[in-house]
Motif scaffolding. Structure first.
Motif: not given
Lengths: 445, 293
Positions: A379-390
């Protein structure tokens, strides 16, 4: 013998004089991004500093093959030297000999700016606009490649976010929590050390990882401009932001934040320390997602690994969502060899690249594609990628691409001494301010 | 004396290697000398600065002097390990009856291993976290207090990077000295033994004076090799921590290829050439004077 010596001397001087004359080269207009004429397929080269089996190289190889199908005779010769210091030496030597290939990698360093100033690189701003892809790029990805004056001469192929990865179980064992402020880190290190845990695993051999830390406090205290001023000698380490970072680095050393003997340990040593659960923290970018957030990660620590972004400080002028977000080493286009073929190939490749790259699970430098999360991701993978949107607007620049090379080398050396406690913060401040005073004027005229 | 015609043919055959030597050695030296009078970053115009680079090097560059003294210490450690070690091993070998070939081969082995492999091997040996061979050994023999990160400690790093170079070539010089030692006439030694000479006297009065020409050659070889030492320190520590293991050669390399200050780097390389010439001159002078006395 005397005659022979004299003849050799004359030959040496003549050869040198000739090379010196040839040094200028015959650069074409770097702002002419749409060369006219017939596309004549030939082999072109890309001198690059990226992992040989990495996504960028694999994709570009495939795209070059596809392009060659419609353009018989075309080939892309990829010459890679992943070791950055060796690569830079190769690049500088080729630049001095005026033998740079069609495409070459470089960071936005003062040396690259000198090349751009001499008209040896194609204006990437204009190039990307003429290829109609400029607006696809993340502004942050392009900004990372820009020189101080805002000009753009490199094209990004990646987009990465740098986090501090940590091991929840080890934090719990030592009774510490995610730091609220950068200033909390030395005390955290002491607590971790007291529990027999190495606080931070670091690759000391390559020097840039330690240099990241020196950028953090000034970025929070005085914003991204501090290093721009510092490198030209307009700001100094005696300033408040400078002293803050010098003392903080010394504190990190006193609290024994890094593993013992870190200066002689390499990239994989640091990675192993963290992934084997020996070290509590590891400061690295999303390029390591495949080894930190997939089932490749050691099962013993897999569920314990998490990350936090660069902490702020009290009175921070930059926000929590602003930190180091580099778009990797950029690719420059040699203006001397820029012709309809190179232009046409870039048009072909840059249009297709983002989708291919995002499919590998990496963050594309453009916003027009969606990154595919690999099947074996945690799940960490998605969390890391989502950080890019903010992500915020400002980004912390790594200092190694900013300072002039001599000052940078000296800073890397002195930082180790400071953190090891071999020199005092005062000695460090004086040495570095002197180094900037002596070396900066040559580079930032 | 060779007859005239064959002397001509010898000269004719010597000419190609001489030309090659000029192109590969003398030409770059002259080129460096020329460049040392300029300020040049490789891509902009060359700017003539006269002796400014030399003045800066000798009066205003703390790293240069640090590297110079480091290089001397590095040389001293290499020489002791290489020549001292070689002499001891070669002398012991001559009194060995069996297994000489095996021991010779074992000692020579490191000389054929690639430098990069040696550097990485020693990084592991010196490591503290995970514990390397050296620290493990110290622990086992009860000298645990001496355990340390050898390559990160500013007090030990220079010796630590010198040792692999010394270790590597001991076998090579041992072989040369051993060949010289077995050429010492047996009658001389037997006569001395009959006259009641001790082993030490035998060595200092008969054997060593006999091999002196070979000794001079090996000393010159080892000194010039030591002065141009570069790869192992560069690979192991890159001159660090700080400037603790910076040698003139690594400093010159960084000045040229990291700082892109080709003019100043040439100045340092000219200094290295002079330093080598002075060192060889000193060796010849001292050993010759000793032989004369």
């Amino acid at each position: 013998m005397k005659k022979l010596l004299r003849a050799a001397a004359v030959a040496a001087v003549t050869a040198l004089a000739l090379t010196a004359c040839g040094g200028g080269g015959t650069a074409t207009d770097p702002s002419n991004v749409t060369p006219t004429g017939e596309i004549k397929p030939r082999e072109i080269s890309w001198l690059l500093s990226r992992p040989a089996d990495g996504a960028v190289i694999n994709i570009m190889k495939k795209l070059a093959d596809d392009y060659a199908k419609d353009h018989p005779g075309f080939a892309l010769n990829l010459i890679t030297t992943p070791d950055r210091p060796s690569y830079i030496q190769k690049l500088e030597t080729l630049a001095a000999a005026n033998k740079l290939p069609e495409l070459f990698d470089t960071d936005a360093t003062p040396f690259a700016q000198e090349l751009a100033k001499q008209g040896k690189m194609v204006d990437a701003d204009k190039l990307l606009k003429s290829l109609d892809v400029y607006d696809d790029y993340r502004p942050g990805a392009l900004d990372y490649q820009r020189f101080d004056d805002g000009s753009l001469y490199m094209i990004p192929f990646q987009f990465e976010l740098e986090f501090i990865w940590y091991n929840k179980a080890l934090f719990e064992k030592a009774g510490v929590s995610v730091p609220k402020s950068l200033d909390d880190i030395p005390a955290m290190c002491t607590a971790l050390r007291n529990s027999g845990i190495t606080p931070i695993a670091i690759d000391g051999q390559d020097q840039w990882p330690l240099e990241r830390y020196v950028a953090y406090q000034p970025f929070r205290e005085a914003g991204p401009d501090f290093v721009q001023k510092l490198k030209k000698g307009e700001a100094s380490f005696t300033d408040e932001a400078g002293q803050k970072t010098v003392n903080w680095m010394a504190d990190l050393g006193k609290a024994k934040c890094f593993q013992e003997g870190f200066s002689a340990q390499g990239y994989s040593d640091a990675q192993n320390q963290f992934t084997s659960g020996q070290a509590a923290m590891y400061n690295i970018g999303t390029w390591e997602l495949p080894s930190l957030a997939t089932d490749k990660l050691n099962p013993e620590v897999r569920d314990d690994v998490d990350f936090f972004t660069l902490p702020t400080i009290e009175g921070s002028v930059t926000a929590a969502n602003e930190f180091v977000s580099p778009s990797g080493i950029g690719m420059a286009v040699n203006s001397k060899t820029y012709d309809p073929l190179v232009s046409d190939f870039l048009k072909f490749a840059l249009a297709k690249y983002p989708a291919e790259y995002a499919a590998t699970g990496a963050l594309s430098p453009t916003t027009n594609v969606q990154t595919a999360i690999p099947a074996n991701a945690t799940p960490l993978y998605k969390k890391a990628l989502e950080t890019a949107t903010t992500l915020g607007d400002k980004q912390a620049m790594p200092w190694d691409t900013q300072l002039d090379p001599t000052t940078n080398g000296r800073l890397q050396q002195e930082l180790v001494l400071l953190v090891q406690g071999n020199i005092s913060p005062e000695q460090f401040t004086k040495t570095m301010d002197d180094a900037i005073k002596q070396n900066a004027p040559k580079f930032f005229k | 004396m060779l007859p005239n015609r064959s002397r001509t043919s010898v000269l004719v055959f010597l000419l190609p290697p001489l030309l090659l030597y000029c192109a590969a050695v003398l030409f770059p030296i002259l080129q460096s000398l020329f460049l040392s009078f300029f300020s040049w970053n490789g891509i902009s115009e060359m700017e003539f600065v006269g002796l400014q680079n030399y003045v800066r090097m000798l009066t205003a560059d703390d790293i240069f002097w640090r590297s110079f003294f480091n290089a001397l210490l590095y040389l001293a450690i290499c020489l002791v390990l290489q020549l001292g070690g070689a002499l001891v091993v070669a002398s012991l070998l001559t009194s060995l009856r069996r297994g000489r070939e095996l021991i010779k081969t074992l000692y020579l082995l490191p000389a054929v291993i690639s430098t990069v492999a040696i550097a990485f091997l020693f990084v592991r040996i010196y490591s503290i976290d995970p514990v390397g061979l050296l620290n493990q050994l110290l622990h086992w023999v009860g000298l645990g207090s001496l355990e340390r990160a050898w390559l990160s400690d500013v007090n030990t790093v220079l010796a630590a990077v010198s040792a692999p170079e010394g270790w590597r070539f001991t076998g090579l010089y041992m072989l040369i000295i051993y060949a010289a030692l077995i050429a010492v006439p047996k009658e001389l030694e037997e006569a001395a033994v009959l006259d009641g000479a001790s082993k030490w006297t035998l060595f200092t009065k008969i054997r060593f004076p006999y091999i002196r020409p070979v000794w001079i050659t090996t000393t010159i070889m080892a000194t010039t090799y030591g002065l141009r030492g570069f790869d192992i320190p560069y690979l192991m520590t890159n001159g660090g921590p700080g400037q603790s293991s910076e040698l003139l050669t690594t400093y010159m390399y960084k000045t040229a290829f990291t700082s892109t200050d080709f003019g100043y780097a040439s100045t340092i390389s000219v200094f290295i050439v002079i330093e080598c010439l002075v060192a060889v001159g000193l060796i010849l002078f001292m050993l010759k004077r000793k032989a004369d006395s």
